[in-house]
Structures are given as structure tokens and as C-alpha cells.
Write a protein that holds these residues in place. Structure first.
Motif, PDB file in Angstrom:
ATOM      1  N   ALA A  48      -1.942   3.029  -1.692  1.00  0.00           N
ATOM      2  CA  ALA A  48      -3.013   4.092  -1.135  1.00  0.00           C
ATOM      3  C   ALA A  48      -3.635   3.429   0.164  1.00  0.00           C
ATOM      4  N   ALA A  49      -3.963   2.061   0.195  1.00  0.00           N
ATOM      5  CA  ALA A  49      -4.650   1.739   1.303  1.00  0.00           C
ATOM      6  C   ALA A  49      -3.784   1.665   2.332  1.00  0.00           C
ATOM      7  N   ALA A  50      -2.631   1.363   2.243  1.00  0.00           N
ATOM      8  CA  ALA A  50      -1.494   1.210   3.691  1.00  0.00           C
ATOM      9  C   ALA A  50      -1.389   2.748   4.017  1.00  0.00           C
ATOM     10  N   GLY A  51      -1.222   3.475   3.192  1.00  0.00           N
ATOM     11  CA  GLY A  51      -1.015   5.126   3.264  1.00  0.00           C
ATOM     12  C   GLY A  51      -2.164   5.685   4.189  1.00  0.00           C
ATOM     13  N   TYR A  52      -3.370   5.321   3.815  1.00  0.00           N
ATOM     14  CA  TYR A  52      -4.371   5.952   4.862  1.00  0.00           C
ATOM     15  C   TYR A  52      -4.645   4.780   6.216  1.00  0.00           C
ATOM     16  N   GLY A  53      -3.827   3.823   6.346  1.00  0.00           N
ATOM     17  CA  GLY A  53      -3.861   3.635   7.565  1.00  0.00           C
ATOM     18  C   GLY A  53      -5.269   2.282   7.828  1.00  0.00           C
ATOM     19  N   TYR A  54      -5.793   1.938   6.797  1.00  0.00           N
ATOM     20  CA  TYR A  54      -7.190   1.174   7.104  1.00  0.00           C
ATOM     21  C   TYR A  54      -6.830   0.057   7.951  1.00  0.00           C
ATOM     22  N   PRO A  55      -7.619  -0.378   8.762  1.00  0.00           N
ATOM     23  CA  PRO A  55      -7.554  -1.490   9.738  1.00  0.00           C
ATOM     24  C   PRO A  55      -7.996  -2.596   8.764  1.00  0.00           C
ATOM     25  N   ALA A  56      -7.922  -3.986   9.522  1.00  0.00           N
ATOM     26  CA  ALA A  56      -8.192  -5.293   8.698  1.00  0.00           C
ATOM     27  C   ALA A  56      -9.620  -5.195   8.418  1.00  0.00           C
ATOM     28  N   TYR A  57     -10.175  -5.802   7.332  1.00  0.00           N
ATOM     29  CA  TYR A  57     -11.522  -5.981   6.745  1.00  0.00           C
ATOM     30  C   TYR A  57     -12.097  -4.762   6.163  1.00  0.00           C
ATOM     31  N   THR A  58     -11.309  -3.790   5.901  1.00  0.00           N
ATOM     32  CA  THR A  58     -11.585  -2.603   5.131  1.00  0.00           C
ATOM     33  C   THR A  58     -11.996  -2.852   3.406  1.00  0.00           C
ATOM     34  N   GLN A  59     -13.139  -2.336   3.096  1.00  0.00           N
ATOM     35  CA  GLN A  59     -13.546  -2.509   1.910  1.00  0.00           C
ATOM     36  C   GLN A  59     -12.477  -2.219   0.796  1.00  0.00           C
TER      37      GLN A  59
ATOM     38  N   TRP B 164     -12.120  -8.392  -1.857  1.00  0.00           N
ATOM     39  CA  TRP B 164     -12.954  -7.407  -1.804  1.00  0.00           C
ATOM     40  C   TRP B 164     -12.549  -6.417  -0.596  1.00  0.00           C
ATOM     41  N   TRP B 165     -12.049  -7.051   0.412  1.00  0.00           N
ATOM     42  CA  TRP B 165     -11.717  -6.679   1.644  1.00  0.00           C
ATOM     43  C   TRP B 165     -10.139  -7.001   2.106  1.00  0.00           C
ATOM     44  N   LEU B 166      -9.564  -5.829   2.675  1.00  0.00           N
ATOM     45  CA  LEU B 166      -8.206  -6.214   3.335  1.00  0.00           C
ATOM     46  C   LEU B 166      -8.567  -7.458   4.150  1.00  0.00           C
ATOM     47  N   ASP B 167      -7.581  -8.351   4.313  1.00  0.00           N
ATOM     48  CA  ASP B 167      -7.412  -9.397   5.225  1.00  0.00           C
ATOM     49  C   ASP B 167      -7.181  -9.070   6.585  1.00  0.00           C
ATOM     50  N   GLU B 168      -6.781 -10.057   7.477  1.00  0.00           N
ATOM     51  CA  GLU B 168      -6.233  -9.724   9.051  1.00  0.00           C
ATOM     52  C   GLU B 168      -4.952  -8.711   8.943  1.00  0.00           C
ATOM     53  N   ASN B 169      -4.246  -9.186   7.817  1.00  0.00           N
ATOM     54  CA  ASN B 169      -2.644  -8.602   7.602  1.00  0.00           C
ATOM     55  C   ASN B 169      -3.009  -7.115   6.736  1.00  0.00           C
ATOM     56  N   GLU B 170      -4.144  -6.791   6.464  1.00  0.00           N
ATOM     57  CA  GLU B 170      -4.354  -5.546   5.846  1.00  0.00           C
ATOM     58  C   GLU B 170      -4.043  -5.538   4.249  1.00  0.00           C
ATOM     59  N   THR B 171      -3.955  -6.573   3.785  1.00  0.00           N
ATOM     60  CA  THR B 171      -3.654  -6.840   2.168  1.00  0.00           C
ATOM     61  C   THR B 171      -4.723  -7.312   1.633  1.00  0.00           C
ATOM     62  N   SER B 172      -4.925  -7.394   0.518  1.00  0.00           N
ATOM     63  CA  SER B 172      -5.616  -7.908  -0.519  1.00  0.00           C
ATOM     64  C   SER B 172      -4.963  -8.266  -1.766  1.00  0.00           C
ATOM     65  N   PRO B 173      -5.073  -9.355  -2.297  1.00  0.00           N
ATOM     66  CA  PRO B 173      -4.739  -9.994  -3.713  1.00  0.00           C
ATOM     67  C   PRO B 173      -5.156  -9.215  -4.851  1.00  0.00           C
ATOM     68  N   ASN B 174      -6.171  -8.467  -4.474  1.00  0.00           N
ATOM     69  CA  ASN B 174      -7.035  -7.817  -5.621  1.00  0.00           C
ATOM     70  C   ASN B 174      -6.437  -6.453  -5.943  1.00  0.00           C
ATOM     71  N   LEU B 175      -5.492  -6.089  -5.075  1.00  0.00           N
ATOM     72  CA  LEU B 175      -4.940  -4.600  -5.334  1.00  0.00           C
ATOM     73  C   LEU B 175      -3.681  -4.630  -6.190  1.00  0.00           C
ATOM     74  N   ASN B 176      -3.389  -3.719  -6.983  1.00  0.00           N
ATOM     75  CA  ASN B 176      -2.114  -3.480  -7.755  1.00  0.00           C
ATOM     76  C   ASN B 176      -1.060  -2.525  -6.746  1.00  0.00           C
ATOM     77  N   LYS B 177       0.053  -2.206  -7.061  1.00  0.00           N
ATOM     78  CA  LYS B 177       0.783  -1.536  -6.212  1.00  0.00           C
ATOM     79  C   LYS B 177       0.284  -0.261  -5.610  1.00  0.00           C
TER      80      LYS B 177
END
Length: 534
Positions: free
Chosen positions: A370-381, A352-365
Motif C-alpha cells: 500500500a505504501a509503495a503503491g501510493y508512492g510515498y517519499p522517504a520518512y513518511t509516517q 514508525w517512518w519509512l527509511d531512506e529506501n522508502e521501507t520499514s521493518p514494521n510493515l507487513n506485505k
């Protein structure tokens, strides 16, 4: 303001703006008296629907306090504002205090100043719901045997109970041990005229809870009768019997009536027809539609609502990561780092949150891009999906959860443990079946199980406006050390029971309410001092 009672002025204005002509005016424009209202409802109970709709219209509003504040505030949109305020007061919702974050005052506790916009918004919003509820309650015979009238009366009583339950926990400490402490003014349909002239003092905690419990008890009885006679709510914005049991379970949990809380949570589960979201259900961003099977009660939002048309003055704008809004520019909302790190890898909620590498197994491509494009830090919901599950959408018409069935299982587990029952089995069964198949509760004492439930409430209900009530009722310190708060000035360790944890009655209310003086307010104390992080 000519010493007019500000609560009544504000809520009368709110009630008048939501279209209640069916209940309050005759076709030729004359005002209907209370006795005439009762006669109308006796002949046609459905006329009360306008008043009931007015209650739930107060839950989501576009800048309802603009006139009172004398300014537009983009964190002013009804009860979801209160949810954001309180979540930011705690230690589990982390965000950067920057020019795009409208919750900086909540992070630093300057919202406790009695001239703060947030203090006025919170007070006005809760009493607006109360006023609309009072109008409905006043118009219906409490002894009515008509099922439709019983249903409508229950809506008013349950909504009023909920509102005072929220207020009681923001303006005073725990029920147990503080029964005689000052809480908030009680405004009901019975004393509103007197209060408008003479004001209303702060009632004690016990007096407020007596009203809370009386209202919700009556609502349960009325809804039991109404539903037995075939009355069914139109959608989940309204309060069903299951929701009423759920509200009473919350109240009993707060009052430490453990056996009663367990019984009410059990009844809520039995009669709700709701089922917890499965592991598959929450292996992707979710929690955006009241159609989800685990929702019991929620704020229903339409694409045409003003909060949606505004684009950014709404809850998804501030909370959402995968849509378009303030979150994109403020850096989003993160979970407390130490809490995230304590989540087992086998628990689906870790995604439910991005991990320390700013990824989540719950997200599709598309979501990951979108999350990467917005530049969110680790642990973002990434718990909350965007509207229609469309990444980067600017249509922020998400429904907002007020109660989910998962909460009932957690209340049941805690309350069973604290009343000598088998809460451990209840907790293990819930988590293993719906969140983490490998989960084992290692606690054995009632207090240990209660603490374990608190951990799961912190995860399960994160971002849903519930955490502050747990902090207060469980006497928790607000310890942000190790949480990865990006601003050193926001790293606090506030001991439980500190006066800064209590909200202050707004200055405008003190000045306008003849029954209140400066000395009646909660103490004015300095903002907490930052401490060294861990």
C-alpha cells in the motif's frame, strides 16, 4: 452581527445542535431555567449526561464552522484540526505544500492573519468546548455530595481547564516571565451573560492559569470522591481521575512547577490501569483504537459519524498513510529528516517512518504494498494504522489519541530531573523497557536530561498534536533547516519569542467583542522569510 458577542453566538449554536433536550427543555417544549435544572439534577443526576456528551461531541465535528466561515473547509473537523494546525507550525511534521494539502497555510504561517480560516476554526472550536463545559458546570451545585453529580461536574471543569490550557499557549508565550501579559478572554458560567452584553477583555496569563489550575484541582477532588464511590466512566472519551492527574501534570509542567508535575504524573501512572505499549505492540502500525492498553483519553469515532461518512473530511484522511484520503494525493506526512537520522537503529520507533529506501521493518506485505503503491517519499509516517488495520480502507473511523500513558513517564522524568530528583533513571527505565533496550542517557545535568526527554517526546508523541506546546514552553527556535522540507519557501529558522509564533485573535471576534479593539490583538507581523537549507 449587531455587536453580539461572537463567542457566545457560536458556542450556543454548537451546543444546540448536539441534542441536549434532556437538560434544557421540558417535554412540552418550554425552556428549563437554571434553578429548575439544579432541581432536576438533584432528583436525577443522570440527566446531566446530555450536557456532558455535548462537551465531548465538540471534539469531533463535521465542518462545524461552515456557517461562520461562509465556506466548506476540508480541514474543519473539531479538535483534530487544531492538532494538525499546530503540528504543521513546527519543524517535526513535514509535508509538501501542494493542491491536496490543506495545511499549507500552517506551514507558511499565513494562518496568523486574523482573517484566516484556520484562526477562526481554532478559536471557535476551543470556545465551543468551553461553552459546553460552562453549561454543565452551571447546572450542578459545586458543593454536591452525590457521586454521579460530582463525576459530571468534574467533566465540565476538566474539559474547560484543558481548553484554556491549549488557548493560553497559542495566544501568549511561556507562563513564567509573562504572567502579566495579555492572554485570552475568560468566559465562564458565572460571567457569560455579562460577556454577551459587554464583551470580555483579554485576561492576563496569570488570570487564565488561575482558572486552569482551579478547575483541574476541583476536578481531581471530585473525581477522587466519585471513583471512591464506584463511579466509572463509560469509555475513554470521558475524563477519569487518571486523566485529570495527567492534565494537571501537563499544566504544572507548563508552569515549571516541577515537583508538582512529577507527583501528578506519578499519580496518573498509579491510578490509570494503563500500561505502555510494548516493543512488540509498536513494531507494527498502531495508535488507531482507544482499546489499546496505553491510551488514557481519546476521541472516540464511530463509523456512522458525519466525519467518517464524509470520507475525507477527517483526521485519518489528512494524517493517515495506509488508508484512503488526502494523504494519498498530497504525498503524506513525513518526519524531520535530521530527527529521523538521530534515532538509533535499536529503537523500535525508527520503524514508525519509512527509511531512506522508502521501507520499514514494521510493515507487513499488504501494508508495504500500500505504501509503495501510493508512492510515498522517504520518512513518511507509518506510525498510525488504518481503521481495523485494513490497508487502503476508505472507512476513516480511527479513534484519535489525546493522552497516552507513555507521556506520563516522560513528564515524570523531566520534572524529576528539573526538581533535583532522579529523572535520568526514570527515562532510561522507560525507554529500555518499552522502546530501545540498548538506550543509555548520557546527560547528567537537569537541563541535559530535560533536552533528552524532549528528544523522546518528539519521537513518542509525533503527530499527536503535542509538539507545539513543547516548542513554546521550552523556548525553542522553529528551525526547519535539514528537515527535508520539500518546499524551499517553507524552510524557516524562526527565533524563539518571535511574534509570528503567536496566533492572532480573529477579526470577527475583534469586531463582535465590545471589550476588544484592534490594539488589543497580538502584533501583526510579516510571514517569516525562507532561509537557505542545510
Amino acid at each position: 452581527m449587531n455587536r453580539k458577542y461572537i463567542i457566545l453566538l457560536l458556542v450556543s449554536f454548537f451546543f444546540a445542535t448536539v441534542g441536549c433536550e434532556d437538560l434544557d427543555t421540558l417535554p412540552e417544549g418550554d425552556t428549563i431555567t437554571t434553578s429548575q435544572k439544579e432541581e432536576v439534577l438533584d432528583n436525577d443526576p443522570s440527566k446531566a449526561v446530555a450536557g456532558v456528551n455535548a462537551i465531548f461531541a465538540q471534539f469531533t465535528q463535521y465542518m462545524p464552522n461552515e456557517t461562520a466561515l461562509g465556506a466548506e473547509r476540508h480541514n474543519d473537523f473539531g479538535y483534530p484540526s487544531v492538532m494538525l494546525f499546530t503540528d504543521h507550525n513546527g519543524y517535526d511534521l513535514v509535508s509538501d505544500d501542494n493542491g491536496y494539502n490543506w495545511n499549507g497555510n500552517n506551514l507558511e504561517y499565513s494562518d496568523r492573519e486574523y482573517t484566516s480560516n484556520e484562526g477562526q476554526i481554532l478559536w471557535n472550536d476551543m470556545y465551543a468546548i468551553i461553552s459546553s463545559a460552562n453549561n454543565v458546570i452551571d447546572a450542578i451545585d459545586p458543593e454536591t455530595e452525590d457521586p454521579t453529580s460530582q463525576y459530571y461536574l468534574a467533566q465540565g471543569l476538566a474539559a474547560r481547564s484543558f481548553s484554556y490550557w491549549v488557548l493560553a499557549q497559542l495566544y501568549q508565550f511561556n507562563y513564567v516571565g509573562n504572567e502579566s501579559a495579555p492572554c485570552v478572554p475568560i468566559i465562564t458560567n458565572e460571567n457569560s451573560n455579562e460577556a454577551a452584553l459587554d464583551g470580555s477583555p483579554r485576561a492576563t496569563v496569570q488570570e487564565v492559569y488561575q482558572l486552569i489550575t482551579s478547575d483541574i484541582d476541583n476536578a481531581v477532588n471530585l473525581l477522587t470522591s466519585a471513583e471512591e464511590n464506584g463511579i466509572v466512566r463509560a469509555d475513554k472519551r470521558y475524563i477519569s481521575l487518571a486523566v485529570a492527574y495527567g492534565l494537571r501534570a501537563r499544566v504544572n509542567l507548563t508552569m515549571q512547577n516541577w515537583s508538582e508535575a512529577a507527583a501528578d504524573a506519578t499519580k496518573a501512572i498509579e491510578v490509570s490501569g494503563a500500561t505502555p505499549a510494548s516493543i512488540a505492540d509498536v513494531s507494527k502500525p498502531s495508535f488507531w483504537s482507544s482499546d489499546e492498553s496505553n491510551w488514557m483519553w481519546g476521541i472516540i469515532v464511530k463509523e456512522t459519524d458525519d466525519v467518517v461518512s464524509s470520507g475525507i473530511v477527517n483526521w485519518p484522511s489528512h494524517m493517515g498513510s495506509l488508508n484512503y484520503g488526502y494523504a494519498n494525493f498530497s504525498g503524506g506526512k513525513q518526519i524531520n529528516k535530521s530527527l529521523f537520522e538521530s534515532i538509533p537503529e535499536t529503537d523500535v520507533r525508527k520503524g514508525w517512518w519509512l527509511d531512506e529506501n522508502e521501507t520499514s521493518p514494521n510493515l507487513n506485505k499488504a501494508e508495504a504494498e500500500a505504501a509503495a503503491g501510493y508512492g510515498y517519499p522517504a520518512y513518511t509516517q507509518v506510525k498510525f494504522a488504518p481503521y481495523n488495520e485494513e490497508p487502503k480502507t476508505s472507512t476513516n473511523a480511527n479513534d484519535i489519541p489525546l493522552m497516552r500513558i507513555e507521556e506520563m513517564y516522560l513528564i515524570k522524568a523531566e520534572a524529576e530531573a528539573m526538581s533535583g530528583g532522579d529523572g535520568k533513571t526514570t527515562l532510561e527505565s522507560f525507554v529500555q523497557n518499552y522502546r530501545d533496550p540498548g538506550y543509555v542517557c548520557n546527560a547528567s545535568s537537569p537541563e541535559g536530561i530535560q533536552e533528552e526527554v524532549f528528544f523522546h517526546r518528539r519521537l513518542e508523541l509525533w503527530g499527536e498534536g503535542m509538539n507545539w506546546f513543547d516548542i513554546m514552553r521550552l523556548n525553542k527556535d522553529v528551525d526547519r533547516r535539514g528537515g527535508a522540507f520539500p518546499n524551499a519557501t517553507m524552510v524557516f529558522n524562526i527565533p524563539a519569542g518571535s511574534d509570528i509564533l503567536l496566533w492572532r485573535i480573529p477579526e470577527a471576534e475583534i469586531q463582535a467583542n465590545p471589550a476588544l479593539t484592534e490594539g488589543d490583538n497580538n502584533p501583526a507581523v510579516p510571514a517569516p522569510s525562507p532561509v537557505a537549507d542545510l
